[in-house]
Design an enzyme around this catalytic site. Structure first.
Site, mmCIF file in Angstrom:
data_model
loop_
_atom_site.group_PDB
_atom_site.id
_atom_site.type_symbol
_atom_site.label_atom_id
_atom_site.label_comp_id
_atom_site.label_asym_id
_atom_site.label_seq_id
_atom_site.Cartn_x
_atom_site.Cartn_y
_atom_site.Cartn_z
ATOM 1 N N GLU A 159 13.188 -22.228 16.001
ATOM 2 C CA GLU A 159 14.081 -21.486 16.882
ATOM 3 C C GLU A 159 15.560 -21.785 16.642
ATOM 4 O O GLU A 159 16.399 -20.907 16.818
ATOM 5 C CB GLU A 159 13.740 -21.790 18.355
ATOM 6 C CG GLU A 159 12.390 -21.260 18.804
ATOM 7 C CD GLU A 159 12.312 -19.741 18.772
ATOM 8 O OE1 GLU A 159 13.331 -19.080 19.090
ATOM 9 O OE2 GLU A 159 11.238 -19.207 18.405
ATOM 10 N N SER A 165 -22.955 -22.370 75.888
ATOM 11 C CA SER A 165 -23.017 -23.585 76.711
ATOM 12 C C SER A 165 -22.290 -24.775 76.100
ATOM 13 O O SER A 165 -22.057 -25.779 76.787
ATOM 14 C CB SER A 165 -24.484 -23.956 76.969
ATOM 15 O OG SER A 165 -25.102 -22.974 77.767
#
Length: 639
Positions: free
Chosen positions: A114, A387
């Protein structure tokens, strides 16, 4: 090889093989008066003119903002022992690392392909610009960029990708500015952490983990050359798409490294011939414990917001153990198969376990099969507890100081006027038993006494108790409230009963122990800070009665051979059945039902069908835990 060594080798190499970049020696001398000399002269004019152009680019971004550069970063979720569970991110899957955490081979490979002059130029490379100038002049448009690593960095962070002359000039101006503020290593570190490497991987670390299942620091020369080759066109050169093209591009990088003298011919040959043991894309990998991850995301979103979760690079330690959660999921699936075997056609089972000492969630199973249904019933589904809600009513009665487990209540017919007429509670199975102790009424799960006690204590007081215990679901003071005629989540039930198990000490239930940023700074610390929110005598009295539910009441199928307390829950028409129970070390809620509220069938109860699943889970969860005992009510003053 360190970055400084790379820099030194670059300088030595360029001093002997590339004198053209040393303008003090003269462009003509460097190029021999050829067309390249003209090119270099032109590029030097362009480079010098950029300083003047900078004045006209007053609207360009201020590169000083990069001093606080913090790219979006992936959030990672771990179990309580540090095992990775999931990664959370938006478009960019990224984990930021320091430059010295990147393999020297990768740094060399990237620089070679690069920007081999990176440690020599000041942001732009006149030689590259000259070459690009000629190519673009011949084509009449921008066909070659001549970008340095610094120019690529500012393009990625600040500029559009338009291939125009003005954009290239802006890129060059910004690159010069960046080089004036940051040193080379800082620029290279930002570059490696910001660029796109394919398959939603941004930054070198996640790319290395995706392609090779290893950190960037461990990349070998063949792997580094492949990674460097991806930068130009990540998907085109991806080994997940075209392995042959990947190897061809890798060879280009290796040849460039050999040409520069950064590797020898033998190293290049060996690297070309080495096979690449590539992994699998990781950016969108599913969670190993999806029910836990969903609960984590919900809690994080509430505290920090969705953007911070997906982009903030958090490290999240959860409260669950990976293998413990897996065992819970297996037990839920086995329990579901057993229900089908006995003719109970329930679509779903959910389970939540909470440690009463910390209120940390230890297991959270939101359904039978996450792949078939992603709805997390453990935290998202509000179902009637039946319950199992009576425990809150009787605790309120004991805490009022007017009742004890031995107080008498009449199980006789009664009617109350409500908004739609009269409401007459009925016992499960019908009939009435007359006068009985509160203890007996709860052990036998009689409905009429619970409604009478709830009315006597005050339904608003019952709701207040629920809020203290952390139940946030909507609650209304309707006559049927004591029978659980409201919707709550399994997490709320397990968390509330965990406070009973700790004899009144409460923390907010959580699936998160700690959250830090990627640098280790603490963002959230859920170290338990329990508060005594219930009356100890009333809580111990309730636990004593709930022990009787398992010892000889409706919860006999939950007996695990050690002191335990709990309560069954069965709603009208058998749409929801529950068992919620606890020992001093663990509180667990089990729910069974159908998402479409279809009845489970006559005779399906919490004691007969949810309690066995609870027993199987608790037996497994507690097999290495010592037997512990609940405190006696006699140890505390009565309110």
């Amino acid at each position: 090889m360190s970055t400084s060594t790379i820099r030194q080798k670059t300088e030595n190499k360029q001093a002997t093989t590339a004198p053209a970049i040393n303008f003090a020696k003269g462009v003509a001398k460097a190029t021999g008066g050829t067309i390249l000399g003209i090119t270099m002269l032109t590029s030097s004019v362009v480079a010098g003119g950029l300083v003047g152009l900078a004045v006209s680019f007053r609207n360009l971004p201020d590169v000083r903002v990069l001093r606080g550069y913090a790219p979006t970063e992936t959030t990672y979720v771990y179990d309580i022992k540090g095992r990775p569970l999931a990664s959370l991110h938006g478009e960019a899957n990224r984990k930021v690392v320091k430059l010295d955490e990147v393999s020297p081979e990768l740094k060399r490979a990237v620089l070679a392909i690069e920007d081999s002059h990176f440690y020599l130029h000041e942001g732009i490379n006149p030689n590259s610009i000259g070459r690009a100038f000629v190519a673009n002049w011949k084509q009449g448009s921008v066909v070659e960029g001549g970008s340095t690593i610094t120019m690529q960095l500012v393009k990625n962070l600040f500029l559009s990708r338009d291939r125009t002359v003005s954009r290239k000039l802006a890129e060059a101006v910004l690159a010069i500015r960046v080089e004036q503020i940051f040193n080379k290593d800082e620029i290279l570190e930002m570059y490696l952490n910001s660029i796109y490497w394919g398959h939603n991987n941004y930054g070198v670390q996640t790319a290395a983990e995706s392609y090779f299942n290893k950190p960037a620091s461990e990349l070998t020369l063949p792997e580094a050359a492949m990674m460097a080759g991806l930068i130009q066109a990540p998907e085109d050169y991806s080994p997940f798409i075209n392995y042959d093209e990947t190897k061809r591009r890798q060879a280009v990088v290796l040849s460039r490294m050999e040409e520069l003298g950064w590797i020898n011919s033998e190293e290049a040959k060996t690297a070309r011939e080495a096979p690449l043991l590539v992994g699998k894309p990781t950016a969108w990998r599913t969670s190993k414990l999806p029910y836990i991850t969903e609960a984590v995301i919900s809690e994080l979103n509430d505290r920090f917001g969705r953007d911070a979760v997906l982009k903030g690079g958090m490290r999240v330690q959860t409260t669950v153990d990976y293998y413990f959660q897996q065992k819970a999921e297996e037990i839920v699936q086995r329990g579901h198969r057993n229900l089908r075997r006995y003719g109970v056609y329930a679509d779903q089972v959910a389970l939540v376990a909470v440690d009463p000492r910390t209120h940390f969630v230890k297991a959270l199973v939101g359904g039978v099969d996450y792949e078939k249904s992603q709805f997390n019933r453990a935290v998202q589904s509000r179902r009637q507890p039946g319950s199992a809600f009576k425990s809150f009513v009787y605790y309120a009665a004991f805490a009022s100081g007017k009742y004890s487990p031995y107080s008498t209540v009449n199980d006789t017919p009664v009617s109350y006027r409500d908004g739609s007429g009269y409401y007459s509670p009925k016992n499960y199975g019908g009939g009435y038993a007359g006068p009985m102790s509160i203890s007996t009424a709860l052990i036998q799960s009689r409905n009429v006494p619970a409604v009478k006690i709830g009315r006597a204590v005050g339904l608003d007081k019952v709701i207040e108790v629920c809020r203290i215990l952390g139940i946030k679901s909507p609650l209304e003071p309707v006559v049927s409230l004591p029978l659980g005629a409201i919707g709550v989540t399994p997490l709320e039930m397990a968390g509330s009963y965990a406070t009973f198990a700790s004899n009144g000490w409460h923390s907010d239930p959580t699936v998160i122990v700690r959250v830090t940023d990627s640098n280790g700074n603490i963002l959230l610390d859920n170290t338990p800070r329990p508060k005594l929110v219930l009356d100890p005598w009333a809580t111990a009295s309730l636990t004593t009665v709930l022990k009787g539910v398992i010892a000889g009441g409706t919860g006999k199928n939950a007996n695990i051979g050690r002191p335990a307390a709990g309560k069954t829950g069965t709603t009208s028409s058998e749409r929801d059945v529950w068992f919620v129970g606890y020992v001093p070390q663990l509180s667990t809620a089990v729910w069974i039902g159908n998402d479409n509220y279809r009845p489970l069938g006559a005779g399906v109860t919490g004691g007969g069908h949810a309690a066995p699943i609870w027993r199987q889970f608790m037996s497994e969860a507690l097999k290495n835990e010592p037997v512990k005992y609940f405190p006696s009510p006699s140890k505390f003053p009565r309110p």
